[in-house]
Design a protein around this motif. Structure first.
Motif, short mmCIF file in Angstrom:
data_model
loop_
_atom_site.label_atom_id
_atom_site.label_comp_id
_atom_site.label_asym_id
_atom_site.label_seq_id
_atom_site.Cartn_x
_atom_site.Cartn_y
_atom_site.Cartn_z
N ALA A 140 0.67 -1.55 0.29
CA ALA A 140 0.19 -0.35 0.77
C ALA A 140 0.59 0.99 0.55
CB ALA A 140 -1.34 -0.06 1.00
N GLY A 141 2.02 1.76 0.95
CA GLY A 141 2.95 2.32 0.39
C GLY A 141 4.01 2.46 -0.47
N VAL A 142 4.25 1.64 -1.02
CA VAL A 142 5.24 2.01 -1.77
C VAL A 142 4.34 0.96 -3.50
CG1 VAL A 142 7.88 0.95 -2.54
CG2 VAL A 142 7.03 1.12 -0.14
N ARG A 143 5.36 2.36 -4.39
CA ARG A 143 4.83 1.44 -5.54
C ARG A 143 5.39 0.60 -6.06
NH1 ARG A 143 8.65 4.17 -8.80
NH2 ARG A 143 10.03 5.68 -7.59
N SER A 144 5.67 -0.16 -7.03
CA SER A 144 5.75 -1.09 -8.18
C SER A 144 7.02 -1.07 -8.66
CB SER A 144 5.16 -1.98 -9.25
OG SER A 144 5.56 -2.69 -9.17
N GLY A 145 8.58 -1.36 -8.11
CA GLY A 145 9.45 -0.78 -8.43
C GLY A 145 10.32 0.42 -7.77
N GLY A 146 9.55 0.07 -6.21
CA GLY A 146 9.95 1.86 -6.00
C GLY A 146 10.61 1.85 -5.28
N THR A 147 10.94 2.54 -3.53
CA THR A 147 11.56 2.20 -3.09
C THR A 147 11.35 2.01 -1.78
OG1 THR A 147 13.75 2.92 -4.09
CG2 THR A 147 14.08 2.50 -2.03
N LEU A 148 11.89 1.10 -0.73
CA LEU A 148 11.18 1.07 0.52
C LEU A 148 12.69 1.96 1.85
CD1 LEU A 148 9.05 0.75 3.36
CD2 LEU A 148 10.05 -1.47 2.38
N LEU A 149 12.22 2.77 2.84
CA LEU A 149 13.54 2.99 3.48
C LEU A 149 13.52 2.24 4.79
CD1 LEU A 149 16.26 4.37 4.86
CD2 LEU A 149 14.51 5.96 4.85
N ALA A 153 11.24 -8.43 -1.90
CA ALA A 153 11.80 -10.24 -2.79
C ALA A 153 10.40 -9.91 -3.73
CB ALA A 153 12.16 -10.81 -2.31
N LEU A 154 9.62 -10.04 -2.93
CA LEU A 154 8.37 -11.14 -3.60
C LEU A 154 7.40 -10.33 -4.77
CD1 LEU A 154 6.66 -13.36 -3.93
CD2 LEU A 154 4.83 -12.85 -1.91
N ILE A 155 7.47 -8.46 -4.06
CA ILE A 155 6.41 -7.83 -5.18
C ILE A 155 7.42 -7.16 -6.10
CG2 ILE A 155 5.14 -7.96 -3.96
CD1 ILE A 155 5.66 -5.48 -2.37
N GLY A 156 8.69 -7.26 -6.17
CA GLY A 156 9.68 -5.57 -6.77
C GLY A 156 10.07 -4.38 -5.98
N ILE A 157 10.03 -4.87 -5.03
CA ILE A 157 10.80 -3.33 -4.39
C ILE A 157 12.20 -3.36 -3.75
CG2 ILE A 157 10.15 -2.14 -2.23
CD1 ILE A 157 7.14 -2.53 -2.51
N ASN A 158 12.69 -2.60 -4.27
CA ASN A 158 14.14 -1.51 -3.57
C ASN A 158 13.88 -1.73 -2.27
OD1 ASN A 158 15.18 -2.22 -6.37
ND2 ASN A 158 14.30 0.08 -6.92
N ILE A 159 14.97 -1.83 -2.12
CA ILE A 159 15.28 -1.91 -0.27
C ILE A 159 16.65 -0.78 0.09
CG2 ILE A 159 16.03 -3.82 0.36
CD1 ILE A 159 14.15 -3.54 2.88
N LYS A 160 16.46 0.13 0.70
CA LYS A 160 17.75 0.69 1.75
C LYS A 160 17.36 0.60 2.63
CE LYS A 160 18.49 4.69 -2.05
NZ LYS A 160 18.95 5.59 -2.45
N PHE A 161 18.79 0.50 3.66
CA PHE A 161 18.38 0.38 4.66
C PHE A 161 18.97 1.73 5.44
CE2 PHE A 161 18.60 -3.86 3.15
CZ PHE A 161 17.60 -4.41 4.11
N PHE A 162 18.40 2.02 7.19
CA PHE A 162 19.39 3.16 8.20
C PHE A 162 19.73 2.20 8.73
CE2 PHE A 162 14.68 2.82 9.43
CZ PHE A 162 15.07 3.29 10.36
#
Length: 450
Positions: free
Chosen positions: A89-98, A112-121
């Motif tokens: 609900a919060g990230v567009r397809s191909g978008g990035t989650l922090l 991994a399942l839905i194709g979202i990039n991830i960045k870590f703090f």
């Protein structure tokens, strides 16, 4: 004929053990309702959790009113289903989650399942060798971030400054998702931290962790307009069973009703304060965390691993929530008794008399996140091969490698395997720790990728 799992559980129940582990009802003490007769399917008379009628709607409304959300849902697939749906609900397809570097493995698996990039703090590690909370994320909120997910409280009862983080995110129109799985009880007493529902856009709770609900019972709360509510509801249907357990759902409804009772947690809070003082008088190191009912004891001053402490306690009929190399974690709820605590204190007092002190300071820090080579999705679906852990140095991992509990990855999907990872994992394995993602010393690594 035999039913080995059922028979094993019957044997366990017959032992009448003391539980400082989840679920919060402590092996049925706090859940004395007859629920098995409620194990029904979706009928005209019973309604449907995914297409709610009058009674499901009323249960949701009561839940929303208690936590102060715009809308709330009862889930039967645990916080995993909630986290999956929140991210959708919060990230567009191909978008990035922090995400925090101590996020639950379900966050990485969802990406991994839905194709979202991830960045870590990064998370600071305190002198108990556990992650601290965070006070600000301002420097990490770059233009490519679609949403932020924060775990608060963490497994050790440490909270982040959700109010401040929410303000920072909302100033940039970025939704804040909070994994408050371990804080479903916060709303019940002012001596607990504030619930993240007051500030975040979506929040999940594992009702079974601290409340009188069955395993799998969870809540999901949503506020504001920054998350796509239509996508949220579609995701909830996608990630949950089309035949949800009414028994689990009913226990979640009961747990919510109990939370509204005045002073339900008063006795437990007072017991935990006394409990902490007794431990300190024994010269035990007790973590000064945000949730007084989450007791964390550190054994780094002794020449023994906390995993061995867990095994000794188990032999004495006491189950704890988890152990890492140096700490044991206890979940205390209203279903625990004064006698539970008395027995635990006596066992610990006898135990430490016979354990020598460590000659040198013992500490170990989880390896820092080194950055992914491949996105979680590409790594997960890449051609792979099985490799012995020592031979995996420099390879890219196809999955998450996770000591469980607490479910915080050591190696992330798509990350290069470093020497520090291997050494850390081997130390955990030597003292008998359980690790998901490694089977008999073998890890799955990417074979080839473009």
């Amino acid at each position: 004929m035999s039913a080995p799992l059922y028979e094993r559980l019957l044997s366990y129940a017959a032992q009448n053990r003391i539980s400082f582990a989840m679920p919060g009802h402590k092996n049925g003490r706090g859940l004395n309702k007859n629920l098995m007769s409620l194990d029904v399917t979706e009928l005209e008379s019973t309604e449907n959790l995914h297409h709610c009628g009058r009674y499901v709607h009323e249960a949701r409304e009561l839940l929303s009113h208690l936590y102060g959300s715009d809308k709330s849902y009862i889930l039967t697939g645990g916080s995993n289903a909630a986290i999956q749906s929140m991210i959708c609900a919060g990230v567009r397809s191909g978008g990035t989650l922090l995400a925090g570097s101590d996020c639950h493995m379900s966050v990485i698996n969802t990406c991994a399942l839905i194709g979202i990039n991830i960045k870590f703090f990064p998370k600071d590690i305190n002198d108990f060798s556990v992650p601290d909370g965070v006070g600000t994320l301002k420097q990490y909120l770059t233009d490519d971030i679609d949403a932020v997910i924060v775990t608060s409280p963490n497994y050790y009862g440490i909270c982040s400054d959700i109010k401040k983080i929410a303000w920072e995110c909302h100033n940039r129109n970025i939704p804040l998702l909070v994994d408050e799985a371990h804080g479903a009880h916060f709303v019940s007493d002012s001596r607990f931290p504030e619930t993240a529902v007051k500030y975040a856009d979506t929040v999940c709770h594992s009702a079974h962790k601290t409340l009188n609900a069955m395993n799998g019972a969870a809540y999901l709360h949503v506020n504001g307009t920054l998350v796509n509510r239509d996508r949220l509801e579609k995701a909830l249907c996608m990630f949950q069973s089309s035949s949800p357990s009414y028994v689990i759902a009913a226990s979640a409804d009961i747990a919510r009703e109990e939370l509204e009772r005045k002073n339900m947690w008063d006795r437990t809070i007072k017991l935990c304060m006394i409990f902490r003082e007794r431990m300190k008088k024994m010269a035990m190191r007790v973590l000064d965390n945000d949730d007084v009912t989450r007791i964390v004891l550190n054994f780094s001053d002794y020449n023994i691993s906390a995993l061995e402490i867990e095994r000794i306690l188990s032999k004495n009929g006491i189950d704890i929530e988890m152990a890492d190399l140096f700490n044991i974690v206890l979940i205390v709820t209203p279903s625990n008794t004064e006698n539970d605590i008395e027995v635990f204190c006596n066992v610990i007092a006898d135990m430490i008399k016979n354990i020598p002190k460590a000659k040198i300071k013992r500490e170990i820090v989880m390896p820092p996140y080194c950055g992914e080579i491949l996105s979680p999705r590409k790594a997960f679906f890449a051609e792979n091969e099985k490799v012995l852990l020592p031979e995996a140095l420099g390879r890219v991992s196809c999955g998450t490698v996770v000591p469980y509990p607490p479910g915080i990855p050591v190696i992330y999907t798509g990350e290069t395997i470093k020497k520090e990872h291997i050494e850390y994992i081997e130390k955990i394995q030597r003292v008998g720790g359980e690790i998901t993602g490694i089977d008999e010393g073998v890890i799955t690594a990417v074979k080839t990728f473009e």
